[in-house]
Design an enzyme around this catalytic site. Sequence first.
Site, PDB file in Angstrom:
ATOM      1  N   GLU A 169      -9.511   5.872   3.098  1.00  0.00           N
ATOM      2  CA  GLU A 169     -10.587   4.970   3.680  1.00  0.00           C
ATOM      3  C   GLU A 169      -9.596   3.729   3.790  1.00  0.00           C
ATOM      4  O   GLU A 169      -8.560   3.550   3.153  1.00  0.00           O
ATOM      5  CB  GLU A 169     -11.603   4.459   2.663  1.00  0.00           C
ATOM      6  CG  GLU A 169     -11.257   3.428   1.529  1.00  0.00           C
ATOM      7  CD  GLU A 169     -10.402   4.175   0.658  1.00  0.00           C
ATOM      8  OE1 GLU A 169     -10.198   5.327   0.149  1.00  0.00           O
ATOM      9  OE2 GLU A 169      -9.295   3.205   0.015  1.00  0.00           O
TER      10      GLU A 169
ATOM     11  N   SER B 266       1.634  -9.456  -0.789  1.00  0.00           N
ATOM     12  CA  SER B 266       1.513  -8.261  -0.680  1.00  0.00           C
ATOM     13  C   SER B 266       1.397  -7.679   0.920  1.00  0.00           C
ATOM     14  O   SER B 266       1.663  -6.638   0.654  1.00  0.00           O
ATOM     15  CB  SER B 266      -0.102  -7.845  -1.325  1.00  0.00           C
ATOM     16  OG  SER B 266      -0.993  -8.513  -0.729  1.00  0.00           O
TER      17      SER B 266
ATOM     18  N   LYS C 248       0.740  -1.122  -0.089  1.00  0.00           N
ATOM     19  CA  LYS C 248      -0.070   0.080   0.065  1.00  0.00           C
ATOM     20  C   LYS C 248       0.677   1.293   0.028  1.00  0.00           C
ATOM     21  O   LYS C 248       0.471   2.285  -0.538  1.00  0.00           O
ATOM     22  CB  LYS C 248      -0.963   0.082   0.996  1.00  0.00           C
ATOM     23  CG  LYS C 248      -2.068  -1.034   1.138  1.00  0.00           C
ATOM     24  CD  LYS C 248      -3.129  -0.766   0.101  1.00  0.00           C
ATOM     25  CE  LYS C 248      -4.173  -1.723   0.183  1.00  0.00           C
ATOM     26  NZ  LYS C 248      -5.121  -1.738  -0.813  1.00  0.00           N
TER      27      LYS C 248
END
Lengths: 408, 266
Positions: A117, A384, A95
Site C-alpha cells: 500500500e 526522512s 522507506k
Amino acid sequence: MGKQANVNLPDENGRFGSFGGRYVAETLMPPILELEKAYAEAKADPAFQKDLKYFLNDYVGRPSPLYFAERLSEHAGGAKIYFKREELNHTGAHKVNNCMGQILLARRMGKTRIIAETGAGQHGVATATVAARFGLKCIVYMGAVDIVRQKPNVFRMRLLGAEVRSVESGTATLKDAMNEALRDWVTNVGDTFYCIGTVAGPHPYPAMVRDFQKIIGEETKSQILEKEGRLPDAIVACIGGGSNAMGIFHPFIEDQNVRLIGVEAAGHGIGTGLHAASLTGGKPGVLHGNRTYLLQDEHGQINDAHSISAGLDYPGIGPEHAYLHDIGRAEYVSATDDEALEAFQLCARLEGILPALESSHALPATLKLAKEIGPGGVIVLNVSGRGDKDIFTIAEALDENISAGTDG
Amino acid sequence: MTKRIDETFKNLDGKAAFVAYMMGGDPDRAISMELLNAMPDAGVDIIELGIPFTDPMADGPVIEDAGIRARKSGTTLSSVLDMAKEFRTNNNTTPIIVMGYCNPIHQMGYEAFAANAKNSGVDGAIIVDLPPEEDTELRAAFDVHDLALIRLATPTTDEARLPKVVKGTKGFVYYVSMTGVTGAAMSKPGAIKDQVAKVRAASGLPVVVGFGVKTPERAKEIAVDADGVVVGTAIVKAMHEDGVEGALDLIRSLADAAHSLGKSGF
C-alpha cells in the site's frame, strides 16, 4: 525524562504493553504466523544479514550522512541542528531500508508476488524498485486521491514495472489502500508477500519494520558521537504510521537523557477536527491488525484523517509509538499544514534541501526546541524523504502554476 | 442464548440450515427492519445481522457499499442491537448472530457489548478480525451471558491449528469455503466435503459453509455436505437492486434449495 521503556517488546503475542497484537481474519492468521517464524529465522541467520548489509550499502547507498545544518541552526538561534539525511537514499526516502529487508525475506520464503500500500508513493516506489531489482511481480495499492496529488511517484512506479491499482473506496487515501492490500492478500495468500510500509499492522510487522529501520538510529548514534563526542539532547521525526521515527528513536530509547519527539500532522489544526494526529486527537481502538490510537467517533467508526502530506494522512499510528506515548518515554506534538509549508520553504532557502512535506512537519518543533535548549545543545532531525515529489502540491498551496509542459 | 441455536439445528432434523446475512440499517432502519422481520417466514433458519464499519477489510464492494448506506442513515452498533430487540418482540425462536468488525465493539467495551447483546435478544456474534489469539476477553464476557462467539475456519486453517480455532466455540462453526473477501467469484463445487468433516469432528458442532454461494444450485450442493449454507452478498445485492420483495424472493429460492435434502448430522 519519562519512564524506563522496555526495548525488548513486543512479547510473544506481539504486544507493546496493551498495544499491537494480531487482529486479522482467520484466513490471514496462518500466513502471519508463518511470516513471524520465517522472519525470526532470517534475523538470526548471518547469511541473511550479510546480504541485507550488502544491498543497503551498495544499492541503497548507506550509511546516510549526518549533516550539520549550520544556516538553519543560526536562524533558530540556539542548539546545533543536525539532519539525518535519509532523503539521500536510493528512491529518496527511508522507506527503501524496510523494503530491502522485507523483499529479501519474501525471496527466502519463496514468494513470487509482492503487494504494497502507499500514501505519498514513497513506499510504493521503494517496493517497486526492490521488486524490479529481484525480478518479482509488484502490485501497489494507492488511494485515488493520492494518485492525483502524487503523480510523479505514480509514473515512477509504472516505469519500474509495477502495477498501480487505484483505490476508490472510503476516503480513497492510505487507509483504504491498506484495506485493499489486505483484501488482495486474503485472496492470494499462497504466492503473495504483503510488504507493509510502516511500523503498523498485525504482529510481526511493527517489530519487523522497526528492525529494518533502526539502522537509521544506529548510524545516527555513532555519527553524532564522532562529531560531537556526545549523544544529542533531542531527536525529532515526523509521524504518519511512524516508521522513520521508530527507526531513529529505537536505538536511543534506553538513553534516558535523549528526548524523543514525534511530530504528527495537525492538518488544518487539531481544534478543527481536520487532522491526522492519532495520539494527540485519537483514542485506542483496533484497525488494520493492531490495537493502537485511532481517529474515531464514539461509535468506533474510523474518522477521516486530513493532511496536506499524503504520507501522514492516516488515522492510526504504530503500536510501539502508542506504548512509548503512554509510558511517557517519547513526546508527541503536532504541526499544521501551514507550519509545514512555511518550514519547507525556509529549509529550501537556508540549506538548499527540499525536504518531503512529511519531514517538513518535524521542522517547526525542531526550530522551537533549538531555541529552548539554547547554545551548546544538539538536536537531530530525521529528514526522512526528499520533497521533489511534493512540488505540485506545494505549488498549488502557494497558488503558483507550474503545469507547463507536464500533466501536473 | 446458545440454546436457541442448538434448538434450531435440532429441529431441522437432518436438513441443512439456511443462514442469511443482511446489513443492519441498509438502506435505513425502517426498510431494513422490514426485511429482518420477514426473514423467518421466507425460510431463514439463522439470521446474520451485519454491523456496518468504515473499514471492512474482509468484505467485497457489495457489502462495503451496504455498510456505507447504513452508516449514512445513522446506523451504529447500538442501533443494530436495537433492531434485534425489536425483532424479538415478534419472534422468540430464530437465532440472530451479529456480524462485524472489532473496533465498534472495542469502543463499546467487551463486557458492555455482551450485556447489551444479551439484552437485545442476540444469540451470538462473528467478529471477523478477532481471531482466537485476541478474543479471550470477549469470550469470557460471552460465557457469562450465554452467548456464542462463532469462530471461522478457512482453507488456510491447517490441521495443527484447527483445534485452537474451534476450542471453546459454541453454537456452530462457520467454514469459509475459499480464500478471499465476501462476494468473490463462486467457489468450486465439491472440495468442501473433507474440510467440513474435519471441522465437525474437531468441534463436535454443526458446520455451516459460506463465501462464494450465490445461487440455489450451489446452495443445494453445499447442503449435501454441510450442516448449513450461508448466503450474504447475493441477498444484500438483491435488497439494493430489487428491494425487500426482491430479496425475499431470492431468500425463498435459496432456502428451498438448502432444505431440499435430508441428511444425517445434527
